[in-house]
Design a protein around this motif. Structure first.
Motif, mmCIF file in Angstrom:
data_model
loop_
_atom_site.group_PDB
_atom_site.id
_atom_site.type_symbol
_atom_site.label_atom_id
_atom_site.label_comp_id
_atom_site.label_asym_id
_atom_site.label_seq_id
_atom_site.Cartn_x
_atom_site.Cartn_y
_atom_site.Cartn_z
ATOM 1 N N THR A 11 0.844 -1.186 0.000
ATOM 2 C CA THR A 11 0.000 0.000 0.000
ATOM 3 C C THR A 11 0.884 1.242 0.000
ATOM 4 N N THR A 15 -3.182 6.026 -0.628
ATOM 5 C CA THR A 15 -4.258 5.036 -0.452
ATOM 6 C C THR A 15 -4.725 4.978 0.988
ATOM 7 N N ILE A 18 -6.809 8.165 1.937
ATOM 8 C CA ILE A 18 -8.161 8.096 1.376
ATOM 9 C C ILE A 18 -9.000 7.071 2.143
ATOM 10 N N ALA A 19 -8.389 5.957 2.481
ATOM 11 C CA ALA A 19 -9.092 4.917 3.239
ATOM 12 C C ALA A 19 -9.495 5.429 4.619
ATOM 13 N N SER A 22 -12.484 7.640 4.331
ATOM 14 C CA SER A 22 -13.669 6.825 4.063
ATOM 15 C C SER A 22 -14.229 6.237 5.354
ATOM 16 N N THR A 23 -13.346 5.711 6.200
ATOM 17 C CA THR A 23 -13.792 5.150 7.477
ATOM 18 C C THR A 23 -14.401 6.225 8.357
ATOM 19 N N ARG A 189 -20.894 5.948 0.636
ATOM 20 C CA ARG A 189 -20.082 6.049 1.847
ATOM 21 C C ARG A 189 -20.609 7.156 2.745
ATOM 22 N N ALA A 306 -15.244 0.259 5.192
ATOM 23 C CA ALA A 306 -15.209 1.296 4.156
ATOM 24 C C ALA A 306 -13.770 1.645 3.809
ATOM 25 N N GLY A 307 -12.917 1.729 4.830
ATOM 26 C CA GLY A 307 -11.507 2.002 4.602
ATOM 27 C C GLY A 307 -10.784 0.828 3.986
ATOM 28 N N GLU A 309 -12.137 -1.447 2.052
ATOM 29 C CA GLU A 309 -12.547 -1.525 0.643
ATOM 30 C C GLU A 309 -11.835 -0.467 -0.196
ATOM 31 N N ALA A 310 -11.439 0.639 0.446
ATOM 32 C CA ALA A 310 -10.720 1.702 -0.275
ATOM 33 C C ALA A 310 -9.228 1.417 -0.366
ATOM 34 N N THR A 317 -4.198 4.052 8.077
ATOM 35 C CA THR A 317 -5.611 4.308 7.779
ATOM 36 C C THR A 317 -6.354 4.714 9.045
#
Length: 427
Positions: A11, A15, A18-19, A22-23, A189, A306-307, A309-310, A317
């Motif tokens: 990773t 990434t 962004i994750a 999202s979380t 999301r 959510a994180g 999946e991102a 993260t």
């Protein structure tokens, strides 16, 4: 960023950031929802907003630096509802005594986590019974949501009945419920927090709820909640079933969430099972601190998916998520202006998600078939997770005895059934 071993986990910083965002968006709803639920117990709403945000930050950071996994933690749904509607409103406890239950059970959780007892508890209780408990809690908190929205109301003739769906607050609650459901079905999301914000904005526009004069302020003090637990009132035999309910629910919730997230992201495969143990230990530490801060147990949040999946794979993260939860500390006026009909649809939908565990249960086993029914129906009808859990365990063992299968019966279930007998007939 070698601290998080990004290359090892295939990773990168972008990434992971962004994750983490999202979380954060997926689980931000816990701030207004938890404060709304626990304030029903007579606790100060302002302090609850701060305490919820702080414990989210602290518990998540513990997991970040101890397990290096993309799992965010916050105050768990289910036990917060049980705290308010089961212990305080149902059993008549003061919220200080209920916090005492949280603290004592969290001490037990830490001890169990550090000993082979956790493994024994988990391995000796049938997986299907754990699913039934999760579904029962889902039914319980959904029932609470429907009741608080006045979609279901009390009735002298039938105990409960359908409320007046033409009332404006009820219609707004139905709107929020349908909007949340639509967003979830579209995999949007942050579905819950978007629904809360849209419903609140609509209520302000229609004059149903008052628009706040400002949206930001300095964080409220948690001193009205800090170290307010009454532990002495909990140290009696009659409290054992309640303590066990908190303990078992927390263990099952933690393991279930971590297992689900692990399967999605390969977090705990092979030698990474060490990360699973560390995540459980982080959760135990966060749970221990929660009662002192004035909230119920922290737990890994399934919204961390959510994180995942991102693309989130490391503690970076979760670190981003934790840092973003500093922002709600300064948004108290906004949270206070959110009407209850925008909040409680979240309980209903979270409950339905938990209820879906029933699909995986093996109903060919008569003991599981009947115990599942009494567990799931028992929790909402008795208004108690404790009573439903003990009732289900007792029915499970009784059916096993009737079928001459006592030798194959889980020892953990026999212990629970024994406690259930004490609870129902002697305490």
């Amino acid at each position: 960023m070698d601290l998080f071993k990004l290359k090892e986990h295939d990773t990168n910083v972008k990434t992971e950031v962004i994750a983490g965002i999202s979380t954060f968006l997926a689980m931000l709803y816990i701030i207004p929802v938890n404060a709304a639920i626990m304030s029903e117990a007579g606790m100060p709403y302002d302090a609850l907003v701060t305490a919820t945000a702080l414990m989210t930050i602290i518990a998540t950071l513990l997991n970040v630096f101890w397990s290096n996994t993309p799992v965010a933690m916050s105050v768990g749904m289910g036990l917060n509802a049980f705290f308010t509607f089961g212990l305080v409103k149902g059993m008549g406890m003061t919220w200080q005594t209920a916090l005492g239950v949280e603290v004592v059970s969290s001490v037990l959780y830490v001890l169990v986590t550090l000993t082979p007892l956790r493994r024994w508890l988990v391995e000796t209780m049938p997986l299907d019974f754990k699913r039934a408990v999760s579904a029962g809690i889902g039914a319980f908190i959904s029932f609470i949501g429907l009741e608080q929205l006045h979609i279901i109301v009390k009735s002298d003739a039938t105990l409960v009945t359908l409320g007046n769906l033409k009332e404006t607050p009820v219609l707004m609650g139905i709107f929020a419920l349908l909007l949340s459901l639509l967003l979830l079905l579209r995999n949007v999301r942050g579905a819950f927090i978007i629904s809360i914000a849209v419903t609140t904005g609509l209520a302000w526009t229609l004059g149903i709820s008052e628009l706040p004069k400002t949206f930001v302020s300095m964080p409220a003090s948690i001193s009205p909640l800090f170290f307010q637990m009454d532990i002495v009132a909990v140290l009696k035999w009659s409290m054992i079933p309640v303590l066990l309910t908190f303990l078992i629910t927390d263990i099952f919730d933690t393991l279930g969430t971590l297992t689900g997230l692990g399967l999605r992201a390969g977090l705990f495969e092979g030698n990474r099972s060490v990360a699973l143990e560390k995540s459980i230990q982080s959760d135990a530490a966060g749970t221990f601190l929660s009662g002192f801060a004035g909230v119920t147990s922290t737990t890994p949040f399934i919204e961390s998916a959510a994180g995942v999946e991102a693309g989130g794979r490391t503690g970076l993260t979760a670190l981003v998520t934790a840092l973003l939860f500093i922002l709600p500390l300064f948004a108290l006026p906004f949270f206070k202006s959110i009407p209850s009909f925008a909040i409680y649809p979240v309980l209903i939908l979270v409950g339905t998600m938990m209820f879906s565990e029933l699909r995986a249960i093996n109903y060919d086993d008569p003991a599981m078939q009947y115990s599942t029914f009494f567990t799931v129906i028992g929790m909402p009808l008795t208004y108690s997770i404790t009573d439903g859990l003990m009732l289900g365990a007792l029915v499970y063992v009784v059916v096993k005895v009737m079928n001459n299968e006592i030798k194959e019966t889980s020892k953990g279930m026999m212990v629970l059934a024994g406690i259930g007998i004490l609870l129902f007939f002697f305490l």
